[in-house]
Design an enzyme around this catalytic site. Structure first.
Site, PDB file in Angstrom:
ATOM      1  N   PRO A 101     -11.498   6.538   3.570  1.00 38.23           N
ATOM      2  CA  PRO A 101     -11.376   5.827   2.290  1.00 38.23           C
ATOM      3  C   PRO A 101     -12.396   6.294   1.258  1.00 38.23           C
ATOM      4  CG  PRO A 101     -11.740   4.294   4.129  1.00 38.23           C
ATOM      5  CD  PRO A 101     -11.901   5.661   4.667  1.00 38.23           C
ATOM      6  N   GLU A 128     -15.542   2.795  13.032  1.00 38.88           N
ATOM      7  CA  GLU A 128     -16.210   2.565  11.747  1.00 38.88           C
ATOM      8  C   GLU A 128     -16.381   3.847  10.945  1.00 38.88           C
ATOM      9  OE1 GLU A 128     -16.671  -0.629  10.810  1.00 38.88           O
ATOM     10  OE2 GLU A 128     -15.632  -0.852  12.728  1.00 38.88           O
ATOM     11  N   ARG A 166       6.933  18.830   1.242  1.00 42.22           N
ATOM     12  CA  ARG A 166       8.057  18.844   0.306  1.00 42.22           C
ATOM     13  C   ARG A 166       7.828  19.721  -0.915  1.00 42.22           C
ATOM     14  NH1 ARG A 166       7.978  15.478  -3.625  1.00 42.22           N
ATOM     15  NH2 ARG A 166      10.144  14.826  -3.606  1.00 42.22           N
ATOM     16  N   ASP A 181       9.874  15.374 -10.010  1.00 39.30           N
ATOM     17  CA  ASP A 181       9.397  14.118  -9.456  1.00 39.30           C
ATOM     18  C   ASP A 181       8.463  13.397 -10.396  1.00 39.30           C
ATOM     19  OD1 ASP A 181      10.582  14.364  -7.040  1.00 39.30           O
ATOM     20  OD2 ASP A 181       8.862  15.295  -6.067  1.00 39.30           O
TER      21      ASP A 181
END
Ligand code: ADE
Length: 260
Positions: A101, A128, A166, A181
């Site tokens: 993150p 963690e 993709r 897109d």
């Protein structure tokens, strides 16, 4: 492109990588994926991969040795930038990417950059997180798929592989798919319609049925601009806009104030 994924949960990848676009990319030879079980590089008879953090915090961290052993085995050369160890030329290595993150946010631009490499190494965290030396002296990049915390990097690695697969040349069946897109143009995609032309009284916009290509192209661009303005206005500050786009935006703003 070849992708190596290091994980404690290899089975998680089986379903998602055996279907749809990722499957097609592999079948056509544009993509190969190797899943490596971190446990097999673990320490001692119990194949330990984690340990308690120094300083008395709770939770467990991934130790550096198994991760370094995994990457050095996979790449068959020294990669850890230790003191007094063999020199490591990071520029010669494929990106060694931690999924965490704390990483840089994954965007379509990052996806396009990653797709240019012939090889990627993705390392999925658990518990963690990682011993900081993994982050500083083993990894060369760190990516987050969003501002929320997953229980591990596996789902994030799948997201990265899907988004990269993709945009690899030839993977999408239809030619212009990936270029049009949302985000590829810096704008959100506008509304799209298919048959039937009328469903329970709701009609497809007349212009799309008109066969008038210039009018259709203008309508599409305008609706993409409208959607971006309504949902993600901040994207408009970076999108490459032509004078015609600015005229369309002015029209949209007029229309919106009149419809209020
Ligand atoms: N691991 C845990 N949370 C994550 C996130 N948001 N992005 C990437 N890897 C993660």
């Amino acid at each position: 492109m070849h992708v190596d994924i290091i994980t404690l949960f290899p089975a998680m990848f089986q379903g998602p990588f055996a279907e749809s676009i990722i499957r097609r990319a592999q079948d056509m030879g544009a993509l190969s994926i190797a899943i490596h079980d971190l446990r097999s590089f673990g320490l001692g008879p119990h194949r330990q991969v984690d340990d308690v953090p120094y300083g008395g915090r709770g939770g467990m961290l991934l130790r550096p040795e198994p991760l370094v052993a995994a990457v050095e085995t996979i790449l068959d050369r020294p990669v850890f930038r230790g003191v007094g160890g063999p020199p490591v030329n990071v520029a010669e290595l494929p990106p060694i990417i931690l999924l965490t993150p704390q990483g840089r946010p994954l965007t379509q631009e990052v996806v396009r950059q990653l797709a240019r490499y012939p090889r990627l190494v993705l390392i999925c965290g658990r518990y963690e997180g990682f011993d900081e030396r993994v982050r500083r002296y083993l990894a060369t990049d760190e990516i987050s798929i969003g501002d929320y915390v997953l229980s591990g990097g596996e789902l994030a690695a799948m997201v990265v592989v899907d988004a990269v697969a993709r945009v690899l040349p030839g993977v999408l069946g239809y030619e212009r798919g990936a270029e049009e897109d949302s985000f590829a143009t810096g704008l959100l995609e506008g509304p799209q319609y298919t048959r039937p032309p009328e469903f329970r009284g709701r009609r497809v916009p007349e212009v799309l049925l008109s066969g008038h290509h210039a009018r259709i192209a203008r309508w599409r661009r305008k609706e993409a601009l409208r959607r971006t303005l309504q949902r993600r206005p901040e994207l408009l500050t970076h999108a490459p806009l032509t004078p015609e786009d600015r005229a369309l935006l002015a029209e949209i703003q007029q229309e919106e104030t009149h419809s209020e």
